[in-house]
Design an enzyme around this catalytic site. Structure first.
Site, short mmCIF file in Angstrom:
data_model
loop_
_atom_site.label_atom_id
_atom_site.label_comp_id
_atom_site.label_asym_id
_atom_site.label_seq_id
_atom_site.Cartn_x
_atom_site.Cartn_y
_atom_site.Cartn_z
N ASN A 116 0.82 -1.22 0.00
CA ASN A 116 0.00 0.00 0.00
C ASN A 116 0.86 1.27 0.00
OD1 ASN A 116 -2.00 -1.86 0.16
ND2 ASN A 116 -2.61 -1.39 2.27
N HIS A 162 -17.58 35.15 -31.20
CA HIS A 162 -18.71 34.39 -31.76
C HIS A 162 -18.37 33.84 -33.14
CE1 HIS A 162 -21.16 36.43 -28.61
NE2 HIS A 162 -20.37 37.45 -28.91
N SER A 283 -7.24 11.51 -48.78
CA SER A 283 -8.45 10.70 -48.77
C SER A 283 -8.23 9.50 -49.65
CB SER A 283 -9.63 11.52 -49.28
OG SER A 283 -10.66 10.66 -49.71
N LYS A 289 -8.22 15.79 -51.79
CA LYS A 289 -8.28 16.15 -50.38
C LYS A 289 -6.91 16.24 -49.71
CE LYS A 289 -11.36 16.75 -48.07
NZ LYS A 289 -12.34 15.84 -47.43
N ASN A 291 -6.25 16.67 -45.66
CA ASN A 291 -7.03 16.76 -44.43
C ASN A 291 -6.19 17.06 -43.20
OD1 ASN A 291 -9.46 16.19 -45.76
ND2 ASN A 291 -9.11 13.98 -45.60
N GLU A 296 -7.30 17.46 -35.88
CA GLU A 296 -8.57 16.88 -35.43
C GLU A 296 -8.35 15.92 -34.27
OE1 GLU A 296 -11.37 15.94 -39.02
OE2 GLU A 296 -9.31 15.88 -39.73
N GLN A 328 -6.65 0.32 -7.18
CA GLN A 328 -5.81 -0.25 -8.24
C GLN A 328 -6.27 0.27 -9.61
OE1 GLN A 328 -4.35 -4.46 -8.13
NE2 GLN A 328 -5.76 -4.72 -9.84
N1 ARG Z 1 -1.72 -4.16 -7.13
C1 ARG Z 1 -2.09 -3.28 -6.09
C2 ARG Z 1 -2.46 -1.90 -6.62
O1 ARG Z 1 -2.05 -1.60 -7.68
C3 ARG Z 1 -0.97 -3.10 -5.14
C4 ARG Z 1 -1.45 -2.83 -3.74
C5 ARG Z 1 -2.18 -4.01 -3.27
N2 ARG Z 1 -2.44 -3.95 -1.90
C6 ARG Z 1 -3.28 -4.79 -1.38
N3 ARG Z 1 -3.50 -4.69 -0.12
N4 ARG Z 1 -3.96 -5.65 -2.11
O2 ARG Z 1 -3.16 -1.14 -5.98
#
Ligand code: ARG
Length: 465
Positions: A116, A162, A283, A289, A291, A296, A328
């Protein structure tokens, strides 16, 4: 009978049965997060050093881990890294490979760390690099715009409101509008960087790590200003990615406006620019053409980037603290936004440089459509007519000229005096495109001197970091 741990998963101890293959495929992020590898390695090296400082690793163990990580880096650079799709993400792929390379000690790297805080760090390192690259790419487009403005310092064109011809302006002034607009984008990215550069490492899963690390020092080592001040927030926060997406959405919107103008200008109806062959397409059916597909597509890409922003805003909405697997879903959005704006900027700069402006057409258009009517009203004001009355009088003169099928400057002094006796013989001079431009030397205006100074200001921006 002892249960076999599920192949791949690092949480084997708690589980008896292996993960269902459909679950493994559904929950994997490796197919897109593999590109985080340079940042994952950078973060892991820093964490390994912090572990050694905190007494968790001996100096010898640290050496082994750093060597292993270096070998993995080399494999990834060569494209020889054995990716294992059965391992969820890039973090577990690298960790498993490290264990293969250095043996048991490889299992110590994840001490006191969670994916995390690890993934949050990787994303911040990735976005920092992308922001730097995007800011540079914006600079390049600004330089191309300034170069075109410098090539045409005196060319007039019609300014529009405008999409109706409004008042003459200088082409250089119009181009500089985009330079200053893009400068705001560069500022926004820089501001965003201020919040990207906060260290989540040391937050652990959510409660903080038990390893005695100096997070301030760790932050400095990675070039971050400060550590994130709250471990729960550190692993729950995706604001920095949202800011990046919001900033990218605004940039993409700006590019789409320029793209739209290039499409219009390249049309036969406007005929203001000649598309260089190298940046135009033909084209398959209509042989005549040419383009403006590049313009775009630049216009269209804004839709994609808005989509990325809305996707992540929606993923994050209502999520309780702290990490949720929902998060994720953040990566594809900002990968896509970064790739998209870089691609647009990358093609736009050489495209702008190669554009050929048809200054004869721009000049002719600048004076057509009664674009100096405001100057006639201003003339009457200088002669003592209150502006509202001057506006009304000029409106009647314009209507008369339209009925006659003649331009304002084509009316004789006598005709003009029928509307107001205050009109003098110098009136025609005041109705030229040049006089109209020269009357607007206010700072930020389209007067030739003001634009020359603005060009110098823009030049100076290009030198700034
Ligand atoms: N693959 C997870 C992500 O991209 C990594 C973190 C996962 N953490 C967990 N507690 N499952 O978020």
């Amino acid at each position: 009978m002892t249960a076999t741990p599920p192949p791949g998963a690092p949480w084997g101890g708690r589980f008896v049965q292996p993960t269902d293959p459909a679950v493994r495929a559904f929950t994997a992020s490796l197919p897109f997060d593999h590109r985080l590898w340079p940042y994952d390695l950078e973060g892991s090296e820093a964490w390994a050093r912090a572990l050694a400082k905190g007494g968790v690793l001996t100096e010898a163990e640290l050496e082994v881990l750093l060597k292993g990580l270096a070998a993995i880096r080399e494999e990834l650079e060569r494209g020889a890294f054995p990716f294992r799709p059965e391992l969820e993400d890039i973090h577990m792929n690298i960790e498993r490979r490290l264990q293969e390379k250095v043996g048991e000690v490889g299992g110590k790297l994840h001490t006191g760390r969670s994916r995390n805080d690890q993934v949050a760090l990787d994303m911040r390192l990735y976005l920092r690099a992308e922001i730097r690259a995007i800011r540079q790419a914006i600079r390049d487009c600004q330089a191309a715009l300034v170069a075109q403005a410098e090539t045409h310092p005196d060319a007039p064109m019609p300014g529009y409101t405008h999409l109706q011809r409004a008042q003459p302006i200088l082409l250089a002034h119009h181009l500089l509008a985009y330079v200053f607009m893009l400068e705001r984008d560069r500022e926004r990215y820089r501001d965003c960087l201020g919040r990207v550069e906060r260290l989540p490492l040391g937050a652990g899963a959510l409660a903080g790590t038990t390893v005695p690390v100096d997070r301030h020092e760790l932050a400095r080592g990675l070039g971050f200003a400060l550590p994130a001040p709250n471990s729960v927030d550190a692993v729950s926060d995706r604001d920095f990615a949202l800011e990046f997406l919001g900033t990218s959405a605004i940039l993409a919107m700006h590019l789409s406006r320029l793209g739209e103008e290039l499409v219009l200008w390249a049309s036969q109806e406007f005929g203001f620019v000649e598309l260089p062959d190298a940046f135009a397409t033909g084209s398959s059916l209509m042989p005549q053409k040419k383009n403006p597909d590049v313009a775009e597509l630049i216009r269209a890409k804004a839709g994609r980037v808005y989509g990325d922003l809305v996707a992540l805003l929606t993923v994050m909405k209502g999520l309780p603290l702290a990490y949720q697997r929902d998060m994720q879903e953040d990566k594809e959005a900002f990968f896509d936004a970064a790739d998209t704006v870089k691609a647009s900027l990358g093609v736009l700069a050489p495209f702008l440089r190669a554009l050929v402006f048809r200054t004869d057409r721009l000049r002719a258009a600048a004076g057509e459509g009664y674009t100096t009517a405001t100057d006639l009203a201003d003339y009457l004001v200088r002669r003592g007519t209150p502006f509202r009355q001057a506006h009304e009088l000029t409106g009647r003169i314009v209507r008369y000229a339209i009925e006659q099928g003649r331009p304002l400057a084509g009316l004789t002094l006598e005709e003009l005096r029928r509307f107001s006796p205050l009109v003098g013989p110098d009136v025609h001079q005041a109705l030229t495109v040049e006089a109209s431009l020269a009357a607007r030397e206010v700072y930020g205006g389209t007067g030739p001197e003001a634009v020359r100074r603005a060009l110098a200001e823009a030049r100076a921006l290009l030198e700034a970091p």
